[in-house]
Design a protein around this motif. Structure first.
Motif, short mmCIF file in Angstrom:
data_model
loop_
_atom_site.label_atom_id
_atom_site.label_comp_id
_atom_site.label_asym_id
_atom_site.label_seq_id
_atom_site.Cartn_x
_atom_site.Cartn_y
_atom_site.Cartn_z
N TYR A 20 -25.08 -1.84 10.53
CA TYR A 20 -24.81 -1.28 9.37
C TYR A 20 -24.24 -2.30 8.20
N GLU A 25 -29.40 -3.26 6.06
CA GLU A 25 -29.75 -1.93 5.84
C GLU A 25 -30.84 -1.92 4.81
N ASN A 28 -34.01 -2.98 6.19
CA ASN A 28 -34.67 -1.85 6.97
C ASN A 28 -35.21 -1.15 5.78
N ASN A 29 -34.49 -0.61 4.74
CA ASN A 29 -35.26 0.40 3.81
C ASN A 29 -36.28 -0.04 3.14
#
Length: 76
Positions: A20, A25, A28-29
């Protein structure tokens, strides 16, 4: 300064689906963002793209921190 890899290539090294951490993140996005400027090494181009299209990025500060890590990684 010669850049050994694109920002996107560096960003993909930060991917971790289990994490997290904001940079993980972001990575990942960005992986799922088909229009991400994958060949770019230009801060302004990437920043403008993310301001207009990076709705998965809660704060541009995360991009700034990631960009600094990218520059540091290319300095070695």
């Amino acid at each position: 300064m010669s850049v050994s890899k694109t920002f996107y290539q560096f960003l993909m090294t930060q991917r971790n689906p289990e994490s997290y951490d904001p940079i993980s993140e972001f990575a990942n996005n960005a992986f799922y963002d088909q229009a991400f400027p994958k060949q770019s090494t230009n801060f302004d181009e990437l920043s403008k793209y993310l301001e207009l299209n990076g709705n998965y990025l809660p704060s541009m500060t995360i991009f700034d921190e990631t960009w600094q890590k990218y520059l540091d990684s290319n300095a070695h």
